[in-house]
Design an enzyme around this catalytic site. Structure first.
Site, mmCIF file in Angstrom:
data_model
loop_
_atom_site.group_PDB
_atom_site.id
_atom_site.type_symbol
_atom_site.label_atom_id
_atom_site.label_comp_id
_atom_site.label_asym_id
_atom_site.label_seq_id
_atom_site.Cartn_x
_atom_site.Cartn_y
_atom_site.Cartn_z
ATOM 1 N N PRO A 99 0.825 -1.209 0.000
ATOM 2 C CA PRO A 99 0.000 0.000 0.000
ATOM 3 C C PRO A 99 0.859 1.259 0.000
ATOM 4 O O PRO A 99 1.910 1.309 0.633
ATOM 5 C CB PRO A 99 -0.793 -0.132 1.307
ATOM 6 C CG PRO A 99 -0.825 -1.594 1.588
ATOM 7 C CD PRO A 99 0.495 -2.117 1.108
ATOM 8 N N GLU A 100 0.399 2.259 -0.728
ATOM 9 C CA GLU A 100 1.119 3.523 -0.793
ATOM 10 C C GLU A 100 0.496 4.504 0.195
ATOM 11 O O GLU A 100 -0.528 4.235 0.820
ATOM 12 C CB GLU A 100 1.048 4.065 -2.224
ATOM 13 C CG GLU A 100 1.345 3.035 -3.285
ATOM 14 C CD GLU A 100 2.701 3.206 -3.961
ATOM 15 O OE1 GLU A 100 3.301 4.285 -3.836
ATOM 16 O OE2 GLU A 100 3.144 2.250 -4.618
ATOM 17 N N LYS A 112 3.225 5.784 5.714
ATOM 18 C CA LYS A 112 2.570 4.494 5.511
ATOM 19 C C LYS A 112 2.312 3.791 6.834
ATOM 20 O O LYS A 112 2.052 2.590 6.869
ATOM 21 C CB LYS A 112 3.408 3.632 4.568
ATOM 22 C CG LYS A 112 3.449 4.213 3.157
ATOM 23 C CD LYS A 112 4.002 3.252 2.131
ATOM 24 C CE LYS A 112 5.494 3.167 2.177
ATOM 25 N NZ LYS A 112 6.048 2.356 1.071
ATOM 26 N N ARG A 159 13.919 -4.759 -5.523
ATOM 27 C CA ARG A 159 12.529 -4.382 -5.750
ATOM 28 C C ARG A 159 12.319 -4.163 -7.243
ATOM 29 O O ARG A 159 13.212 -3.687 -7.951
ATOM 30 C CB ARG A 159 12.186 -3.094 -4.983
ATOM 31 C CG ARG A 159 12.184 -3.240 -3.466
ATOM 32 C CD ARG A 159 10.986 -4.037 -2.969
ATOM 33 N NE ARG A 159 9.726 -3.396 -3.320
ATOM 34 C CZ ARG A 159 9.171 -2.416 -2.583
ATOM 35 N NH1 ARG A 159 9.771 -1.967 -1.502
ATOM 36 N NH2 ARG A 159 8.014 -1.895 -2.948
#
Length: 280
Positions: free
Chosen positions: A2-3, A51, A268
């Site tokens: 989630p951002e 976050k 990533r």
């Protein structure tokens, strides 16, 4: 993962559902807090910090600010979520993945599933948990000059890595870092010091998160639901700007708690257009 805008939305949903209500029950399914009972405590607010999520609660009979208040600190990590349920509503995720459940007197509940981090701390000590974060893109503390200065502190660092470092600015996840690099016409591995318009990239990050913080579906590319992103997740598809095929690769980033250029790293995913974003 989630951002920042997704976490902001989660905080708003839970705040609307629980703020001002007294808890009838709490259930923490992590060993460190398994015996903690917050029944009778009042939910003051639910806020996001980058976050991270903070549920702030006051004890029964509390009459003063800071009087024994606690904060439930959580981070969604890769797969976590908080969901709000009405009285008697069945959970939409498996019960064994629940890590926390807060139920108000009116039967409304918030349940945290597969949380990457869950702890209960004194509200007065929140800074120890989230004080390391840089300016929050969706917070009252947003400071673009400080965010830019943080990024420039290590000019040789890859911009795609620096954008993900929450100590620089809080709220950018992997999707936004790939999209920001595309919009800035820089390869994610470009050193921060070689980015032509770093202030513009910081400003764009703010605009994107602000634009999406109230949307149910994030749209970065502006081409509707079929093209919600410019490059992220579009391996082999034509660039929406020049029709060159999008490339997928990986970029190492420091693991949390290690130095920005030292210690262990993990890979990533990154996506870019080799024509629009050549590595110079």
């Amino acid at each position: 993962m989630p951002e920042g805008d997704n976490v902001y939305q989660a905080a708003r949903r839970m705040h609307a559902a629980l703020a001002g209500k007294r808890l009838a029950a709490s259930d923490f399914r992590v060993p460190a807090f398994a015996t903690l009972d917050l029944a009778g405590w009042t939910v003051l607010e639910v806020v996001s910090r980058g976050k991270h999520l903070l549920h702030r609660l006051a004890p029964p009979g509390s009459t003063r600010d800071g009087d024994g208040r606690l904060s439930i600190h959580s981070h969604l990590s890769m797969e976590g979520s908080w969901q709000v349920y009405g009285p008697g509503e069945r959970w939409r995720k498996p019960g064994h993945t629940a890590r926390a459940a807060l139920t108000a007197d009116d039967g409304t509940s918030a349940v945290g599933f597969s949380l990457g981090l869950l702890e209960v701390i004194a509200t007065a000590e929140e800074d120890a948990a989230v004080g390391h974060l840089g300016p929050d893109l969706l917070g009252l503390d947003w400071d673009p000059a400080l965010a830019e200065a943080n990024l420039r502190a290590l000019p040789e660092r890859a911009v795609g890595t620096a954008l993900l470092d929450q100590r620089n600015l809080a709220g950018i996840g992997n999707i936004y870092r790939c999209e920001l690099c595309f919009l800035g016409r820089v390869h994610p591995a470009t050193p921060v010091g070689a980015v032509p318009d770093l202030p513009g990239m910081v400003a764009m990050a703010k605009r994107l998160l602000e634009a999406n913080k109230s949307r149910s579906r994030n749209t970065v590319g502006g081409f509707g639901p079929r093209n919600a992103t410019w490059v992220y997740g579009r391996t082999g598809q034509p660039c929406l700007r020049c029709r060159t095929r999008i490339v997928h690769g990986s970029l190492a980033e420091p693991l949390p708690g290690t130095g920005p250029l030292l210690g262990e790293t993990r890979e990533r995913d990154i996506y870019w257009c080799p024509n629009c974003q050549p590595l110079r």
